[in-house]
Design a protein around this motif. Structure first.
Motif, PDB file in Angstrom:
ATOM      1  N   ARG A   1       0.835  -1.211   0.000  1.00 45.83           N
ATOM      2  CA  ARG A   1       0.000   0.000   0.000  1.00 45.83           C
ATOM      3  C   ARG A   1       0.867   1.258   0.000  1.00 45.83           C
ATOM      4  NH1 ARG A   1      -5.507   1.600   0.872  1.00 45.83           N
ATOM      5  NH2 ARG A   1      -5.387   3.842   0.916  1.00 45.83           N
ATOM      6  N   ASN A   2       1.921   1.243   0.800  1.00 44.49           N
ATOM      7  CA  ASN A   2       2.821   2.397   0.855  1.00 44.49           C
ATOM      8  C   ASN A   2       3.529   2.614  -0.477  1.00 44.49           C
ATOM      9  OD1 ASN A   2       2.127   2.945   3.484  1.00 44.49           O
ATOM     10  ND2 ASN A   2       3.859   1.855   4.365  1.00 44.49           N
ATOM     11  N   TYR A   3       3.926   1.529  -1.147  1.00 42.24           N
ATOM     12  CA  TYR A   3       4.538   1.652  -2.469  1.00 42.24           C
ATOM     13  C   TYR A   3       3.551   2.269  -3.461  1.00 42.24           C
ATOM     14  CZ  TYR A   3       8.433  -1.414  -1.080  1.00 42.24           C
ATOM     15  OH  TYR A   3       9.526  -1.961  -0.478  1.00 42.24           O
ATOM     16  N   ALA A   4       2.312   1.793  -3.437  1.00 39.26           N
ATOM     17  CA  ALA A   4       1.296   2.315  -4.353  1.00 39.26           C
ATOM     18  C   ALA A   4       1.018   3.791  -4.073  1.00 39.26           C
ATOM     19  CB  ALA A   4       0.014   1.504  -4.243  1.00 39.26           C
ATOM     20  N   ASP A   5       0.899   4.151  -2.806  1.00 41.91           N
ATOM     21  CA  ASP A   5       0.662   5.554  -2.452  1.00 41.91           C
ATOM     22  C   ASP A   5       1.834   6.437  -2.878  1.00 41.91           C
ATOM     23  OD1 ASP A   5      -1.786   4.905  -1.378  1.00 41.91           O
ATOM     24  OD2 ASP A   5      -1.122   4.986   0.709  1.00 41.91           O
ATOM     25  N   TRP A   6       3.044   5.948  -2.713  1.00 42.53           N
ATOM     26  CA  TRP A   6       4.227   6.696  -3.095  1.00 42.53           C
ATOM     27  C   TRP A   6       4.249   6.960  -4.602  1.00 42.53           C
ATOM     28  CZ3 TRP A   6       8.284   5.168  -6.301  1.00 42.53           C
ATOM     29  CH2 TRP A   6       9.383   6.026  -6.333  1.00 42.53           C
ATOM     30  N   GLY A   7       3.860   5.965  -5.373  1.00 36.51           N
ATOM     31  CA  GLY A   7       3.913   6.085  -6.819  1.00 36.51           C
ATOM     32  C   GLY A   7       2.725   6.775  -7.448  1.00 36.51           C
ATOM     33  N   ALA A   8       1.665   6.958  -6.694  1.00 36.07           N
ATOM     34  CA  ALA A   8       0.457   7.563  -7.256  1.00 36.07           C
ATOM     35  C   ALA A   8       0.643   9.059  -7.476  1.00 36.07           C
ATOM     36  CB  ALA A   8      -0.729   7.319  -6.324  1.00 36.07           C
ATOM     37  N   ARG A   9       0.230   9.504  -8.648  1.00 40.22           N
ATOM     38  CA  ARG A   9       0.313  10.935  -8.955  1.00 40.22           C
ATOM     39  C   ARG A   9      -1.001  11.644  -8.627  1.00 40.22           C
ATOM     40  NH1 ARG A   9       4.715  12.159 -12.366  1.00 40.22           N
ATOM     41  NH2 ARG A   9       5.728  10.283 -13.125  1.00 40.22           N
ATOM     42  N   TYR A  10      -2.074  10.886  -8.500  1.00 40.29           N
ATOM     43  CA  TYR A  10      -3.390  11.459  -8.262  1.00 40.29           C
ATOM     44  C   TYR A  10      -4.027  10.783  -7.052  1.00 40.29           C
ATOM     45  CZ  TYR A  10      -2.512  12.718 -13.095  1.00 40.29           C
ATOM     46  OH  TYR A  10      -1.940  13.196 -14.238  1.00 40.29           O
ATOM     47  N   LYS A  11      -5.059  11.424  -6.535  1.00 35.08           N
ATOM     48  CA  LYS A  11      -5.821  10.820  -5.443  1.00 35.08           C
ATOM     49  C   LYS A  11      -6.499   9.556  -5.976  1.00 35.08           C
ATOM     50  CE  LYS A  11      -6.999  15.252  -3.347  1.00 35.08           C
ATOM     51  NZ  LYS A  11      -8.096  16.177  -3.038  1.00 35.08           N
ATOM     52  N   PRO A  12      -6.536   8.496  -5.180  1.00 34.57           N
ATOM     53  CA  PRO A  12      -7.203   7.264  -5.651  1.00 34.57           C
ATOM     54  C   PRO A  12      -8.704   7.475  -5.790  1.00 34.57           C
ATOM     55  CG  PRO A  12      -6.431   7.012  -3.391  1.00 34.57           C
ATOM     56  CD  PRO A  12      -5.955   8.344  -3.865  1.00 34.57           C
ATOM     57  N   LEU A  13      -9.321   6.781  -6.764  1.00 37.60           N
ATOM     58  CA  LEU A  13     -10.771   6.875  -6.962  1.00 37.60           C
ATOM     59  C   LEU A  13     -11.538   6.287  -5.793  1.00 37.60           C
ATOM     60  CD1 LEU A  13     -11.228   5.933 -10.724  1.00 37.60           C
ATOM     61  CD2 LEU A  13     -11.387   8.183  -9.660  1.00 37.60           C
ATOM     62  N   ILE A  14     -11.003   5.227  -5.199  1.00 38.90           N
ATOM     63  CA  ILE A  14     -11.683   4.586  -4.084  1.00 38.90           C
ATOM     64  C   ILE A  14     -10.656   4.203  -3.030  1.00 38.90           C
ATOM     65  CG2 ILE A  14     -11.627   2.313  -5.208  1.00 38.90           C
ATOM     66  CD1 ILE A  14     -14.332   1.752  -3.835  1.00 38.90           C
ATOM     67  N   GLN A  15     -11.025   4.426  -1.787  1.00 44.32           N
ATOM     68  CA  GLN A  15     -10.201   4.019  -0.658  1.00 44.32           C
ATOM     69  C   GLN A  15     -11.075   3.165   0.249  1.00 44.32           C
ATOM     70  OE1 GLN A  15      -8.902   7.834   0.888  1.00 44.32           O
ATOM     71  NE2 GLN A  15      -6.888   7.520  -0.029  1.00 44.32           N
ATOM     72  N   ILE A  16     -10.497   2.070   0.734  1.00 44.90           N
ATOM     73  CA  ILE A  16     -11.260   1.162   1.569  1.00 44.90           C
ATOM     74  C   ILE A  16     -10.337   0.523   2.592  1.00 44.90           C
ATOM     75  CG2 ILE A  16     -10.974  -0.768  -0.032  1.00 44.90           C
ATOM     76  CD1 ILE A  16     -13.869  -1.554   0.731  1.00 44.90           C
ATOM     77  N   SER A  17     -10.857   0.327   3.765  1.00 47.29           N
ATOM     78  CA  SER A  17     -10.121  -0.377   4.801  1.00 47.29           C
ATOM     79  C   SER A  17     -10.892  -1.655   5.074  1.00 47.29           C
ATOM     80  CB  SER A  17     -10.037   0.498   6.058  1.00 47.29           C
ATOM     81  OG  SER A  17      -9.305  -0.162   7.045  1.00 47.29           O
ATOM     82  N   ALA A  18     -10.316  -2.777   4.663  1.00 41.70           N
ATOM     83  CA  ALA A  18     -11.037  -4.051   4.773  1.00 41.70           C
ATOM     84  C   ALA A  18     -10.040  -5.180   4.987  1.00 41.70           C
ATOM     85  CB  ALA A  18     -11.841  -4.304   3.500  1.00 41.70           C
ATOM     86  N   PRO A  19     -10.531  -6.312   5.454  1.00 40.75           N
ATOM     87  CA  PRO A  19      -9.640  -7.470   5.643  1.00 40.75           C
ATOM     88  C   PRO A  19      -9.094  -7.981   4.321  1.00 40.75           C
ATOM     89  CG  PRO A  19     -11.778  -7.841   6.707  1.00 40.75           C
ATOM     90  CD  PRO A  19     -11.885  -6.589   5.906  1.00 40.75           C
ATOM     91  N   TYR A  20      -7.956  -8.662   4.396  1.00 43.10           N
ATOM     92  CA  TYR A  20      -7.338  -9.268   3.234  1.00 43.10           C
ATOM     93  C   TYR A  20      -8.310 -10.286   2.626  1.00 43.10           C
ATOM     94  CZ  TYR A  20      -3.993 -11.864   0.405  1.00 43.10           C
ATOM     95  OH  TYR A  20      -3.346 -12.475  -0.632  1.00 43.10           O
ATOM     96  N   GLY A  21      -8.475 -10.222   1.320  1.00 51.88           N
ATOM     97  CA  GLY A  21      -9.358 -11.156   0.630  1.00 51.88           C
ATOM     98  C   GLY A  21     -10.550 -10.487  -0.011  1.00 51.88           C
ATOM     99  N   LEU A  22     -10.824  -9.245   0.350  1.00 49.27           N
ATOM    100  CA  LEU A  22     -11.910  -8.520  -0.302  1.00 49.27           C
ATOM    101  C   LEU A  22     -11.431  -8.069  -1.670  1.00 49.27           C
ATOM    102  CD1 LEU A  22     -14.754  -7.227  -0.193  1.00 49.27           C
ATOM    103  CD2 LEU A  22     -13.614  -5.157   0.634  1.00 49.27           C
ATOM    104  N   GLN A  23     -12.177  -8.409  -2.704  1.00 50.80           N
ATOM    105  CA  GLN A  23     -11.833  -7.998  -4.069  1.00 50.80           C
ATOM    106  C   GLN A  23     -12.751  -6.849  -4.473  1.00 50.80           C
ATOM    107  OE1 GLN A  23     -11.998 -11.425  -6.629  1.00 50.80           O
ATOM    108  NE2 GLN A  23     -11.023 -12.703  -5.081  1.00 50.80           N
ATOM    109  N   VAL A  24     -12.160  -5.801  -5.017  1.00 44.52           N
ATOM    110  CA  VAL A  24     -12.912  -4.604  -5.397  1.00 44.52           C
ATOM    111  C   VAL A  24     -12.599  -4.267  -6.849  1.00 44.52           C
ATOM    112  CG1 VAL A  24     -13.347  -2.174  -4.887  1.00 44.52           C
ATOM    113  CG2 VAL A  24     -12.743  -3.740  -3.028  1.00 44.52           C
ATOM    114  N   SER A  25     -13.643  -4.068  -7.641  1.00 41.29           N
ATOM    115  CA  SER A  25     -13.506  -3.636  -9.031  1.00 41.29           C
ATOM    116  C   SER A  25     -14.430  -2.456  -9.260  1.00 41.29           C
ATOM    117  CB  SER A  25     -13.911  -4.746 -10.006  1.00 41.29           C
ATOM    118  OG  SER A  25     -13.140  -5.894  -9.808  1.00 41.29           O
ATOM    119  N   THR A  26     -13.974  -1.479 -10.033  1.00 41.86           N
ATOM    120  CA  THR A  26     -14.808  -0.318 -10.323  1.00 41.86           C
ATOM    121  C   THR A  26     -14.936  -0.131 -11.829  1.00 41.86           C
ATOM    122  OG1 THR A  26     -12.951   1.230 -10.289  1.00 41.86           O
ATOM    123  CG2 THR A  26     -14.098   0.872  -8.218  1.00 41.86           C
ATOM    124  N   PHE A  27     -16.090   0.372 -12.225  1.00 42.87           N
ATOM    125  CA  PHE A  27     -16.373   0.717 -13.612  1.00 42.87           C
ATOM    126  C   PHE A  27     -17.048   2.078 -13.581  1.00 42.87           C
ATOM    127  CE2 PHE A  27     -16.458  -3.830 -13.090  1.00 42.87           C
ATOM    128  CZ  PHE A  27     -15.604  -4.269 -14.086  1.00 42.87           C
TER     129      PHE A  27
END
Length: 134
Positions: free
Chosen positions: A26-52
């Protein structure tokens, strides 16, 4: 910018599943992101999230894969909170649960919508619709 990892982080996550590995990713992804993420979620490992998304709405699929593999029993997730970034100059017009027919708590705060799904059994699809700010 480039980030080089001299080890296989995905293998560590798959093999051991330690929370520290997920935090590191998560820290690597946040470091590399140039923009605010479209969705942020705090959930247990195993939750799969897809957006359209299109110009007036977004569909968010939540698939509950929490638990050890193979999944032999579903562990419901309760009070699943997530935040969605709206396009500029838009306000939320509606939010609904398309599959679970549950009431979704939603509150807009500036350009974000804070949502809460009370219970996720196996799969649900949340639809957010917005319109131009008047």
């Amino acid at each position: 910018e480039v980030l080089f990892l001299p080890f296989q982080l995905s293998w560590l996550i798959r093999e051991y599943g330690l929370p520290e590995h997920l935090t590191l990713m998560r820290n690597y992804a946040d470091w590399g992101a140039r923009y605010k993420p479209l969705i942020q979620i705090s959930a247990p490992y195993g939750l799969q999230v897809s957006t359209f998304q299109n110009e007036n709405s977004m569909l968010i699929h939540f698939v509950n894969g929490v638990g050890r593999r193979p999944l032999t029993a579903i562990m419901p997730l309760y009070h699943l909170e997530f935040t969605v970034l709206l396009p500029p100059n838009m306000i939320l017009s509606s939010v609904s649960s398309c599959l679970g027919n549950q009431k979704i708590y939603a509150k807009q705060k500036e350009d974000f919508v804070i949502c809460r799904l009370e219970k996720l059994e196996i799969w649900d699809m949340i639809k957010l619709e917005w319109k131009k700010r008047s």
